[in-house]
Enzyme design. Sequence first.
Site, PDB file in Angstrom:
ATOM      1  N   ASP A 126       0.861  -1.178   0.000  1.00 32.26           N
ATOM      2  CA  ASP A 126       0.000   0.000   0.000  1.00 32.26           C
ATOM      3  C   ASP A 126       0.904   1.236   0.000  1.00 32.26           C
ATOM      4  O   ASP A 126       2.131   1.127   0.098  1.00 32.26           O
ATOM      5  CB  ASP A 126      -0.892  -0.051   1.245  1.00 32.26           C
ATOM      6  CG  ASP A 126      -1.793   1.156   1.376  1.00 32.26           C
ATOM      7  OD1 ASP A 126      -2.426   1.551   0.378  1.00 32.26           O
ATOM      8  OD2 ASP A 126      -1.858   1.725   2.483  1.00 32.26           O
ATOM      9  N   ALA A 170      -0.071   5.183   1.512  1.00 35.72           N
ATOM     10  CA  ALA A 170      -0.157   5.992   2.729  1.00 35.72           C
ATOM     11  C   ALA A 170      -0.271   5.110   3.967  1.00 35.72           C
ATOM     12  O   ALA A 170      -1.114   4.213   4.031  1.00 35.72           O
ATOM     13  CB  ALA A 170      -1.351   6.943   2.650  1.00 35.72           C
ATOM     14  N   ALA A 207     -13.212  10.215   9.844  1.00 36.82           N
ATOM     15  CA  ALA A 207     -12.597  10.153   8.512  1.00 36.82           C
ATOM     16  C   ALA A 207     -11.737   8.909   8.351  1.00 36.82           C
ATOM     17  O   ALA A 207     -11.608   8.371   7.247  1.00 36.82           O
ATOM     18  CB  ALA A 207     -11.751  11.404   8.270  1.00 36.82           C
ATOM     19  N   LYS A 267     -11.713   6.424  -2.776  1.00 40.37           N
ATOM     20  CA  LYS A 267     -12.072   7.646  -2.059  1.00 40.37           C
ATOM     21  C   LYS A 267     -13.545   8.043  -2.205  1.00 40.37           C
ATOM     22  O   LYS A 267     -14.143   8.566  -1.270  1.00 40.37           O
ATOM     23  CB  LYS A 267     -11.155   8.799  -2.485  1.00 40.37           C
ATOM     24  CG  LYS A 267      -9.667   8.508  -2.233  1.00 40.37           C
ATOM     25  CD  LYS A 267      -9.401   7.922  -0.852  1.00 40.37           C
ATOM     26  CE  LYS A 267      -7.946   7.602  -0.640  1.00 40.37           C
ATOM     27  NZ  LYS A 267      -7.701   6.785   0.573  1.00 40.37           N
ATOM     28  N   ARG A 281     -10.476  -2.295  -3.365  1.00 41.70           N
ATOM     29  CA  ARG A 281     -10.506  -3.161  -2.193  1.00 41.70           C
ATOM     30  C   ARG A 281     -11.891  -3.208  -1.555  1.00 41.70           C
ATOM     31  O   ARG A 281     -12.639  -2.250  -1.665  1.00 41.70           O
ATOM     32  CB  ARG A 281      -9.507  -2.624  -1.160  1.00 41.70           C
ATOM     33  CG  ARG A 281      -8.090  -2.519  -1.672  1.00 41.70           C
ATOM     34  CD  ARG A 281      -7.309  -1.589  -0.771  1.00 41.70           C
ATOM     35  NE  ARG A 281      -5.933  -1.463  -1.236  1.00 41.70           N
ATOM     36  CZ  ARG A 281      -5.152  -0.458  -0.924  1.00 41.70           C
ATOM     37  NH1 ARG A 281      -5.605   0.520  -0.156  1.00 41.70           N
ATOM     38  NH2 ARG A 281      -3.915  -0.408  -1.356  1.00 41.70           N
TER      39      ARG A 281
END
Length: 278
Positions: free
Chosen positions: A19, A21, A53, A61, A169
């Site tokens: 991944d 971040a 969040a 997103k 995902r």
Amino acid sequence: MTLKQTLDTHSAIQAVIFDWAGTIVDFGSFAPTTIFVEAFKLGFDFEITLDEARQPMGIGKWDHIQAVGRIPSVASRWQAQFGQAMTTEDIDKIYAAFMPLQIAKVTDHAEPILNAVEVVNNLKAKGIKIGSCSGYPRQVMDVLVPAAAQYGYYPDYIVATDDLPQGGRPAPFMALKNAIELGVTNVKCCIKVDDAVPGIEEGHNAGMWTVGLLLSGNEAGLTYQDYLHADQATLHSAREKARSKMLAAKPHYLIDTISDLPQVIVDIERRLALGEKP
């Protein structure tokens, strides 16, 4: 013993898929989470917390915004403020606010996490391919990838969440696309490394070994400075908070940061030599 010395000169592992971040760059995964807070504020003058969040982290997103809107505390406040549930058009508006903010600020969080480049380069030295995938869309990755390259991070292949029509995902498609493009002949010889539950589930669904990160990622929510200056009690608390969430995805391994990955590599090599599968 150095990181390089913990690894042999040859490996049965064909690829490691990371991944971005919270895993390779952006300790604590702050780039996407802080921007989600800003996007809700900019799009609708609506307040969400950083913890809210973070909850759906790891998925695409647009889907992430939808998932935040379905969190009971958020849905209740949205209903009270606007008199109706969040609509698809509302999500589109928040996403439209999110994208330019994320593109503008993602480079501020492009620095690799401690020892990430060394670990990756040591894997490459063993002939292991380096794949990568992200919940970021391609527009963001087109900015993040060259920024990370300036720090020395060069994955062999990159998939963004909107690159594939099948979706992101926890479906396996991004991980499997990496495997295909990297020339992997057996997915049991691949490892997926991620800091969020959907990314671990993605690895399982692709038939790969999975490694979850506890302290560098989204679930602990520590800044790098927090991590550096924390006492053992604080680190233990953050670690267990993340562990309680990550265990839902049943990763094969849980480690603090990518710095601990070399020892996992050695153990998976041992297990492969014994004929074990993920």
